[in-house]
Every structure is written in C-alpha cells, then in structure tokens.
Design a protein around this motif. Sequence first.
Motif, PDB file in Angstrom:
ATOM      1  N   LEU A 181      36.884 -44.191 -43.565  1.00 12.69           N
ATOM      2  CA  LEU A 181      36.688 -43.564 -44.866  1.00 12.69           C
ATOM      3  C   LEU A 181      37.977 -43.448 -45.680  1.00 12.69           C
ATOM      4  N   LYS A 182      37.811 -43.562 -47.002  1.00 10.05           N
ATOM      5  CA  LYS A 182      38.919 -43.364 -47.928  1.00 10.05           C
ATOM      6  C   LYS A 182      39.311 -41.885 -47.963  1.00 10.05           C
ATOM      7  N   GLU A 183      40.501 -41.619 -48.469  1.00 10.47           N
ATOM      8  CA  GLU A 183      40.902 -40.236 -48.708  1.00 10.47           C
ATOM      9  C   GLU A 183      39.922 -39.608 -49.699  1.00 10.47           C
ATOM     10  N   GLY A 184      39.529 -38.390 -49.445  1.00 10.71           N
ATOM     11  CA  GLY A 184      38.610 -37.697 -50.349  1.00 10.71           C
ATOM     12  C   GLY A 184      37.153 -37.799 -49.944  1.00 10.71           C
ATOM     13  N   GLU A 185      36.864 -38.539 -48.865  1.00  8.48           N
ATOM     14  CA  GLU A 185      35.473 -38.694 -48.428  1.00  8.48           C
ATOM     15  C   GLU A 185      35.178 -37.883 -47.159  1.00  8.48           C
ATOM     16  N   GLU A 186      35.954 -36.808 -46.948  1.00  3.50           N
ATOM     17  CA  GLU A 186      35.833 -36.028 -45.712  1.00  3.50           C
ATOM     18  C   GLU A 186      34.455 -35.394 -45.532  1.00  3.50           C
ATOM     19  N   GLU A 187      33.735 -35.145 -46.629  1.00  2.00           N
ATOM     20  CA  GLU A 187      32.426 -34.504 -46.489  1.00  2.00           C
ATOM     21  C   GLU A 187      31.449 -35.357 -45.675  1.00  2.00           C
ATOM     22  N   LEU A 188      31.710 -36.678 -45.598  1.00  2.00           N
ATOM     23  CA  LEU A 188      30.827 -37.554 -44.828  1.00  2.00           C
ATOM     24  C   LEU A 188      31.075 -37.439 -43.322  1.00  2.00           C
ATOM     25  N   LEU A 189      32.142 -36.741 -42.944  1.00  2.62           N
ATOM     26  CA  LEU A 189      32.420 -36.526 -41.518  1.00  2.62           C
ATOM     27  C   LEU A 189      31.745 -35.246 -41.058  1.00  2.62           C
ATOM     28  N   SER A 190      30.468 -35.154 -41.416  1.00  2.00           N
ATOM     29  CA  SER A 190      29.676 -33.963 -41.105  1.00  2.00           C
ATOM     30  C   SER A 190      28.273 -34.394 -40.740  1.00  2.00           C
ATOM     31  N   GLY A 191      27.790 -33.916 -39.606  1.00  2.00           N
ATOM     32  CA  GLY A 191      26.439 -34.249 -39.181  1.00  2.00           C
ATOM     33  C   GLY A 191      25.404 -33.775 -40.179  1.00  2.00           C
ATOM     34  N   TRP A 192      25.643 -32.584 -40.762  1.00  2.00           N
ATOM     35  CA  TRP A 192      24.686 -32.041 -41.724  1.00  2.00           C
ATOM     36  C   TRP A 192      24.596 -32.925 -42.961  1.00  2.00           C
ATOM     37  N   LYS A 193      25.777 -33.368 -43.468  1.00  2.00           N
ATOM     38  CA  LYS A 193      25.796 -34.191 -44.676  1.00  2.00           C
ATOM     39  C   LYS A 193      25.108 -35.533 -44.428  1.00  2.00           C
ATOM     40  N   PRO A 208      13.167 -45.357 -35.413  1.00  2.00           N
ATOM     41  CA  PRO A 208      13.861 -44.072 -35.283  1.00  2.00           C
ATOM     42  C   PRO A 208      15.339 -44.206 -35.652  1.00  2.00           C
ATOM     43  N   ILE A 209      15.811 -43.300 -36.504  1.00  2.00           N
ATOM     44  CA  ILE A 209      17.234 -43.194 -36.816  1.00  2.00           C
ATOM     45  C   ILE A 209      17.747 -41.985 -36.042  1.00  2.00           C
ATOM     46  N   GLN A 210      18.689 -42.226 -35.150  1.00  2.00           N
ATOM     47  CA  GLN A 210      19.117 -41.171 -34.240  1.00  2.00           C
ATOM     48  C   GLN A 210      20.559 -40.745 -34.510  1.00  2.00           C
ATOM     49  N   MET A 211      20.800 -39.442 -34.294  1.00  2.00           N
ATOM     50  CA  MET A 211      22.152 -38.886 -34.342  1.00  2.00           C
ATOM     51  C   MET A 211      22.326 -37.940 -33.157  1.00  2.00           C
ATOM     52  N   ILE A 212      23.579 -37.721 -32.783  1.00  2.00           N
ATOM     53  CA  ILE A 212      23.865 -36.746 -31.729  1.00  2.00           C
ATOM     54  C   ILE A 212      23.452 -35.357 -32.211  1.00  2.00           C
ATOM     55  N   LYS A 213      22.707 -34.656 -31.376  1.00  2.00           N
ATOM     56  CA  LYS A 213      22.218 -33.330 -31.759  1.00  2.00           C
ATOM     57  C   LYS A 213      23.375 -32.336 -31.816  1.00  2.00           C
ATOM     58  N   GLU A 222      30.874 -22.417 -35.423  1.00  2.00           N
ATOM     59  CA  GLU A 222      30.857 -23.781 -35.933  1.00  2.00           C
ATOM     60  C   GLU A 222      29.794 -24.595 -35.202  1.00  2.00           C
ATOM     61  N   MET A 223      29.467 -25.775 -35.765  1.00  2.00           N
ATOM     62  CA  MET A 223      28.521 -26.680 -35.125  1.00  2.00           C
ATOM     63  C   MET A 223      29.253 -27.428 -34.016  1.00  2.00           C
ATOM     64  N   VAL A 224      28.591 -27.521 -32.854  1.00  2.00           N
ATOM     65  CA  VAL A 224      29.167 -28.280 -31.741  1.00  2.00           C
ATOM     66  C   VAL A 224      28.172 -29.336 -31.297  1.00  2.00           C
ATOM     67  N   THR A 225      28.696 -30.469 -30.823  1.00  2.00           N
ATOM     68  CA  THR A 225      27.825 -31.574 -30.413  1.00  2.00           C
ATOM     69  C   THR A 225      27.326 -31.360 -28.996  1.00  2.00           C
ATOM     70  N   THR A 226      26.170 -31.984 -28.720  1.00  2.00           N
ATOM     71  CA  THR A 226      25.577 -31.955 -27.386  1.00  2.00           C
ATOM     72  C   THR A 226      25.576 -33.381 -26.852  1.00  2.00           C
ATOM     73  N   GLU A 227      24.957 -33.582 -25.701  1.00  2.00           N
ATOM     74  CA  GLU A 227      24.836 -34.923 -25.124  1.00  2.00           C
ATOM     75  C   GLU A 227      23.507 -35.574 -25.517  1.00  2.00           C
TER      76      GLU A 227
END
Length: 629
Positions: A181-193, A208-213, A222-227
């Motif tokens: 990602l370019k500078e300024g695109e940090e909001e995309l480094l969020s599971g919610w976003k 199915p489009i899958q993401m880590i829960k 804060e939000m933490v990742t699972t397996e």
Amino acid sequence: MGSMKETLGFQTEVKQLLSLMIHSLYSNKEIFLRELVSNASDACDKLRFTAIDNDSLYENDSELKIKVTFDKNARTVTISDNGVGLNRQDAIDHLGTIAKSGTKEFFSQLSGDQQQDAALIGQFGVGFYSAFIVADEVTVRSRKAGDLSTQAVEWKSKGDGEFSVELIEKPNRGTDVILHLKEGEEELLSGWKLKSILTKYSDHISLPIQMIKETWDEEKSEMVTTEEWETVNKASALWARSKSEITEDEYKAFYKTISFDFQDPLIYTHNRVEGGRSAYTSLLYIPAKAPFDIWDRGQQKGIKLYVKRVFIMDDAEQLMPPYLRFVKGVIDSVDLPLNVSREILQESRDIRSIREGSVKKVLGMLEDLAQNDSEKYQLFWNEFGQVLKEGVGDDFSNKDRIAQLLRFSTTQTESKVQSVSLKDYLARMKEGQDKIYYITADSFSTALHSPHLEVFKKKGVEVLLLTDRVDEWMVNYLTEFEGKTLQSCSKGDLDLGVLEDEQAKEEKKQIEDGFKSVLDQIQTLLADRIQEARISLRLTDSPSCVVADEKGMSEHLKRLLKQAGQSAPDSKPILELNPKHPLVERLKTEKACFDDLVYVLFDQAQLAEGGQLENPSAFVKRLNKLLLQ
C-alpha cells in the motif's frame, strides 16, 4: 528458486491507462478490491469449466474459494484464489498488454474530465490495473492448474512503465495478488474496513470469500486475530436467489461487477423460465450510458452464460442479437450440457429458445419503460436509439414491436432530440393523409431546411427528419407502420393524395406546357448529369431541388456509401424546378447566360441537399458572372 528473471516494458496503452486511472478513479478507490475479487472469481469459474473434462486439474482440492488477508507490519493486502492460475507467458500476455479491440477509440474518447473518464475506464474493463490506485507496488504469484510446482511465476511492478517476471516455486495452484500500500492507505490494513468493502461490492460473488476471523479482546481493547477462517459474503449466485430476497442495491452492485461500469444500470429484469423447450434463469440489465465501442457489431460481450451455475463463457453472442449488444447480464441454463461449445451453441434449439425468450424480455422491459416513464425512456433512446434501429432489419419477427419503440425528430418539434413515436405521428396526421413522410439527410439542419419540405410545411404536414447513418438502411425494411406506407419526400413524383390541391395540379399541367421548350433545353444541356428536368409541385420558396427516382438510390445514401469506401450505382438524379421562382421564370427569356443559370440552379440544388460539387471553382465563376449582370 528464481530463474529466467526478465524486466519488460508495459504496452504503450497500459502506461497511458495506469496514469489516467490512478488520477481519475482515486475518488472511487474502493473498487480495486471489487475488481481483484471479481478476477479471482473468474479464475475459479474457468477452472471449474476446464476441469469438466479433466478433473485432475483440481489436484485434490475441489473446494474453490477466495481469501483476503492483510499484514500491518508489511503494509500489504493479499487477494488469493485457487482458480485456474497463470503461467509465465500468461502473466506477460495478460498483465502487460491490453488485447481488447477498440483501444484506440477508447483513448480518443477520454476528455480529461475525471468523472467522465472514470466511467469510460470502467467500461473498458481494466480490473487488475485498479490495484495501482492504492498500491505503489503489486506482486502476483501464480501457478497454473496442472503445472509443476517449479513452473510458477512471479510478476512484479511499481506501475512505472516496467514489470519483471521470473519462475518461482509455488506448491498450490492459483494466484496471490499482493498489494504494497501507498502512504496514506493505512485504513485498508483493517479487517473491519476490508469486510465492509467486500460486503458492499462483492456480496453476490457465488464463491466463498474468506478472511481470518477477528474477535474483540476486552483486556487489550482491540481486535485480535484467531486461527479460524470465516466467510464474509453470502456466497450464492445472486440470479439463483428469489427476487424477494434481493435488494435493489444488491442488483446494482452485481451489475457493476459484470459490466465494469461505475454507474447504476438504467433498468433490469430478473426472470425464471420453466417448462416449454428449456428451463433457465436470466438477469438482464440495460446500462445508463453507451460504451465507447457501441458501434462495433462484433463486440458482444454483455451476456455471461452459465449452466447449472457453472460459468461457461462471457461472450455468448448466440444469446442476444447484435442490435441488443448493449444488454448486460447472466443467463443460467438447466438443460444445456456442461461441456457446451460455441459450435453446439450455434446449432442448439435450446439456445434459440433462450435467445427468443430473452429478446422478448428486453423488448418488454423497454415497452414498459416507454409507456410508464417517458423521461427515462428518452435517456435510453439518446444512448442506444441508433443501435435499436438496426433491429428493424435484423429481427423480422419482432419488427413491429421495435417499430413501436422508435423515436424521431420531426418538422413539428423542430428539435434535434428524437422524441416522437410513430404512434404520435399517426395521431397528428392530417385528415385524408395516407402516408408517413420522411426525409433523410446528413444533419438535422440540412433535413429541417431541405427544399423538399416546402410544400409539406405550407400544408402543415409533419415529416420525420432522419439524420442517423443507420436511417437509410432502416427505411429499406420499415416500409409501413399500422397500414400506413412510409414515403420519402425526396424520391419519385410527389404524391400527397387527397391533400393535393386539384387546382394546383391543373395549373401545373398548363405551366409544363409553357416550360416545355425550356425543359428540353435543360435536358440537353445536363444530359450527362440528370435523368430528367421537370416542373415541381413540392417547391414554394426555393428555385430548384434534386430528387431520386422512385426505385433509385437517394443522393444521401450514395454519399454514405462513398464515405464508407463502397461503390454507389451510377444513377442520375431528377432536377425539379419551381416555375414561380424569378430565377426559373428568367429561363424563358434568358439567352446570353442561359447555360450558366441552369448550371447554378443544378449546383444549388445539390448543395441544399448536403452534396458536394464536382467543380466548385466553376460554380463560383458562374455565380459571380450572374451577380455582375
């Protein structure tokens, strides 16, 4: 392992496109994820289709899926699929060049207006390159299904005009697209976003489009990742769901995915057909704007064909006739074989039945729009009217329905906007009028001010003004409407039926007798240029006009053929003269400049019809000579 690393240059068009897209689409940057997920879905669809005859391509992994992950530390977002994959040459061909025809026309239509250009870029279908809107470097790692793990490829570019490719090792088939990602695109480094974007744009994707829960950690706040992986979309074919379950926003989002359009569709229709010759589901859309390549009758890539929800092909031209090439959508058949080929499609009675049914649905949708929302129908006509006119000759079985949908400019509205239907025209016809009169010309102004219309304006008879290139072709097939014959104002003898003034007809005969010697002289003088010279009933103000023989080709059509590089028949026009005009009356007594005056009258008649003179210099000299007398 890394071998055969090469640095190559992008195709010139790709360089242009990257620059334009990054600036034009930035305000709508979220679409990068929609486009990359759509590409991943297509790759899985292609594997499913290819594996029908060779299930070993699944490599013991037949559960097709798309995964989206992010890494805050590395500042990357990755879109992965286990679809058909790419080999080295595929990566060079598909990621470094644009093979789509009409590229030149596309660039010629870009205006510099970001909003307009964004819509055009969307139509062009450049999904992968949208990654560079948010990324300063893109890496693609891919292995084609069936290839060895050592035959995978890594493609990498910063979007600056070059890309590199090299062989790598990749144990699993499919593709990973990694965006730095370019500078300024940090909001995309969020599971919610990322989930919110996927839900907004890709909820309808059938895989199915899958993401880590992620879960909320109270202690850390804060939000933490699972397996655990979780599916974030509905993962069902939208068209296969009940209409009552689908929101309007979902219909619109699906349209944007299959059409590469950024605008909402104008209208759509969702139907399930059961019984009869074949069973199928169709979801068909009409765009709000015409694509840049609308005039290419060979560009029919609007309909995606599925069989039992398995993607078969996305340019099934057999499913929609050329005059409806603007229609986008999906048709899913229950009866066709999964291994259907283009050859089978051409011969299939089921396909013919589906095509006929789909055409009826589209025409029905347009009829409903024309009847219940004339403003919206006018928007459709402004964009696609000229293309729909092709249907008059293309589709004999639906010619009458198409004729009802046609719109025209006329002498009554005197507007370039084509808004008058043939039913409107019939409702305004003069009592006793038994024909629908029209004139064809190169432009609206030429048609509206044509000398051929003078008697019609005098008598208040409405005339259709046909100025689209397709019109000359169309009127060869649209010869009547609801029992009324269509009649050109510029061909053959003028016949106004009961609208004609009997006294004027009788007066014409007497005038012709008085002009006989003049007409004979003109006929001799212009023998190599005209078929006949005669007195006219259609002129009230102009001194002369040229008309075609009843069964001959109009001067306008001859010009169109010549412009297209085709030969036109060597037929001569008829010169008609207004006996009450002073210049024509002067012919009876003129001796010294008779020839010059006749040539000027003939050349003027050609110019008034939008024609070009064979010898403009001679015309100017004769005109100057007459002016100095």
